[in-house]
Design a protein around this motif. Structure first.
Motif, mmCIF file in Angstrom:
data_model
loop_
_atom_site.group_PDB
_atom_site.id
_atom_site.type_symbol
_atom_site.label_atom_id
_atom_site.label_comp_id
_atom_site.label_asym_id
_atom_site.label_seq_id
_atom_site.Cartn_x
_atom_site.Cartn_y
_atom_site.Cartn_z
ATOM 1 N N ALA A 8 4.816 -56.111 74.794
ATOM 2 C CA ALA A 8 5.996 -56.171 73.928
ATOM 3 C C ALA A 8 5.690 -55.579 72.550
ATOM 4 O O ALA A 8 6.524 -54.881 71.953
ATOM 5 N N SER B 6 8.399 -62.512 74.807
ATOM 6 C CA SER B 6 7.551 -61.676 75.666
ATOM 7 C C SER B 6 7.380 -62.266 77.059
ATOM 8 O O SER B 6 6.810 -61.629 77.940
ATOM 9 N N VAL C 207 6.408 -62.059 68.075
ATOM 10 C CA VAL C 207 6.405 -61.676 69.493
ATOM 11 C C VAL C 207 5.636 -62.751 70.237
ATOM 12 O O VAL C 207 4.417 -62.890 70.077
ATOM 13 N N GLU D 131 2.563 -60.340 75.606
ATOM 14 C CA GLU D 131 2.757 -60.112 74.175
ATOM 15 C C GLU D 131 2.263 -58.726 73.773
ATOM 16 O O GLU D 131 2.880 -58.048 72.944
#
Length: 559
Positions: free
Chosen positions: A441, A424, A527, A438
């Motif tokens: 993403a 991310s 992620v 994050e």
């Protein structure tokens, strides 16, 4: 056992006093709107479902301006069921209240709903005041010869024999090792065939429904009547509609659409008919006197999450007791901080922080403060069986978890689990306990998983709130909020290296990460700021990234 009784009563009193003095334990459940249909009062709620499930475990209070109404199964307003998808709570009013609430709605008076978890603490105090003298470790069980069951592994067969032939036992295994689907199911089947009544107990409503659902499917496959199971308490609407035959019949007294089952049966009649009674720990404590039942065996599921003080309530009848769970996951939640617990006058409150697995040590006289310093419960009288073969994890993830957490020779399912990583990018320096990159993403990834069974899990409340802006709320959980649930895919957003939540060199953080990972059934997405985490050699997240396939969220992907 008078010393034990006094300790437990003091633990409840001091914990209640702390909660009361610090305005803890009482929280408002925000209402969207209300309506009245006959004697049914319907409340549409706001908020995250993960929070709701916890709050609805408490004693509920309806506040109309300055007047309070308790919502309990014995008061004028009774809980009926909760529609978890629509977030609608259904209550049943005594006839005398119907015109009062019709007027309240007509005049548009302010209505608020509160959950008071302090009442659960008060229930514990009252229970041990009445029954504390009867506390003892289970001492006796009727021995039996367990026939060979072909589908059970050697470990599962050993565990089943132990459960059915020892008064106090613990079946330990990571997710997917057959604790519930194999060992617990066969133990229940043994008692059903013998015509003996048993109890299945959990810490939360969600956990209770999860275990009962899995058991009911197995019973259905064998053609067993669902009426052999009775789930006490307030079910979710999804559970009630799917398994109405297992619910408290009083829930259906005013529902004319339920014709498949004789819901005019009284609860006492159903209790006598049922061989398996499902109830939460709080429900057991609250209902103990009114149940007027004896059980031949009590099974406590997710025992590591069950507080020691509440588990002691299962030990007043010398009933054989079996624990099922994994002590390498979350411990019980206690709202008294460590600096308060360490004060001499609060030592007994450790009974709320320790798990059920410290039961034998406590009832044998070990000081709570000493037990609180132990990472692993000492088991001497409690018989232990380990399950080390999981069908849930691929060999790659099983090896990582065994290396970092279990140290028991954990074996996977012979395949490689899909572990995927998405970079991310770097988290901004000003962001504390939150990562905007994050979150974005995760939002993109969730769009690609639309229609699938997935959850986004993060250690931080702030990150969860940020994620709620672009992802359906019922898909987002903190680690604690995800406890007891399972999803095909888990998207994990670690945000940052945090001593108490993501730093796996600290035991509580390691076990918390284990909870997040163990929610998955098929696939794990990490992620994160990949460049940061790949430098954190020795961390659990670092080890998982070593096995992960890097993917680009913006490319076309099929999973």
């Amino acid at each position: 056992m008078s010393d034990i009784k006094d300790t437990l009563i003091d633990a409840a009193k001091r914990y209640y006093a702390y909660l009361d003095a610090n305005d803890l334990g009482l929280s408002e459940i925000h209402i969207s709107h209300c309506m009245l249909e006959g004697e049914e009062f319907i409340i549409a709620l706001k908020g995250n479902m993960a929070d709701m499930e916890v709050r609805l475990n408490g004693d509920l209070l309806l506040k109309v301006e300055h007047e309070l109404y308790k919502i309990t199964e014995t008061d004028d307003i009774k809980p009926r069921f909760f529609d978890e998808k629509q977030k609608v709570f259904y209550l049943s009013l005594k006839p005398k209240l119907v015109p009062i609430f019709a007027k309240i709605l007509k005049e548009k008076r302010h209505i608020a709903l509160f959950s008071d978890l302090k009442f659960l603490v008060k229930n514990v105090e009252e229970f041990f005041t009445k029954y504390g003298e009867h506390l003892s470790l289970p001492q006796a069980i009727s021995p039996c010869i367990v026939p060979h069951i072909a589908y059970l592994s050697d470990e599962q067969s050993t565990a089943l024999n132990m459960v059915l032939n020892t008064p106090l036992s613990y079946v330990w295994g990571p997710p997917g090792t057959g604790k519930t689907q194999a060992v617990l199911f066969e133990a229940l089947l043994h008692y059903i065939k013998a015509g003996k009544r048993v109890a299945v107990v959990t810490s939360t409503n969600n956990a209770l429904e999860q275990v009962l659902k899995s058991l009911i499917k197995k019973f259905d496959a064998l053609g067993l009547e669902r009426t052999s199971i009775l789930r006490l308490g307030t079910p979710t609407l999804q559970y009630m509609n799917t398994y109405p035959q297992t619910c408290d019949p009083s829930l259906f007294q005013r529902r004319q659409d339920m014709s498949l089952f004789n819901f005019q049966d009284s609860l006492k009649t159903r209790l006598k008919q049922a061989f398996v009674v499902g109830v939460t720990l709080d429900g057991f404590i609250k209902r103990y006197e009114g149940l007027e039942l004896t059980f031949h065996h009590i099974f406590l599921d997710e025992c590591a999450y069950a507080p020691l003080i509440k588990t002691c309530a299962l030990c007043v009848d010398n009933t054989p007791l079996s624990f099922f769970g994994d002590h390498k996951q979350l411990s019980p939640v206690c709202e008294m901080p460590l600096n308060e617990l360490r004060k001499a006058e609060n030592e007994h409150v450790y009974a709320w922080t320790l798990s059920a697995l410290f039961l034998e040590s406590f009832l044998k006289g070990s000081p709570l403060k000493e037990l609180a310093n132990l990472q692993t419960p000492p088991l001497a009288y409690t018989c232990l069986s380990k399950l080390s073969k999981t069908h849930r994890y691929g060999d790659n993830l099983a090896h990582i978890l065994d290396t970092y957490i279990y140290h028991m020779g954990l074996k996977g399912n012979g395949e490689q689990m899909q572990i995927l990583a998405i970079d991310s990018g770097t988290k901004s320096e000003g962001e504390q306990h939150i990562s905007e990159n994050e979150a974005r993403a995760c939002e993109q990834l969730c769009l690609k998983l639309r229609g699938e069974d997935y959850a986004v899990i993060t250690p931080f409340v702030k990150q969860r709130k940020r994620l709620c802006k672009g992802i359906p709320r019922d898909r987002i959980f903190t680690i604690h909020g995800s406890q007891g649930q399972e999803f095909d895919s888990v998207i994990f957003s670690p945000v940052s290296l945090h001593y108490h939540l993501t730093n796996s060199s600290q035991i509580n953080a390691l076990y918390a990460l284990n909870v997040a990972i163990s929610r998955i059934k098929k696939r794990l997405f990490i992620v994160c700021d990949y460049k940061f985490w790949i430098k954190q050699e020795g961390q659990l997240i670092w080890a998982i990234l070593q096995q992960a396939q890097m993917i680009n969220i913006e490319s076309k992907m099929t999973f």
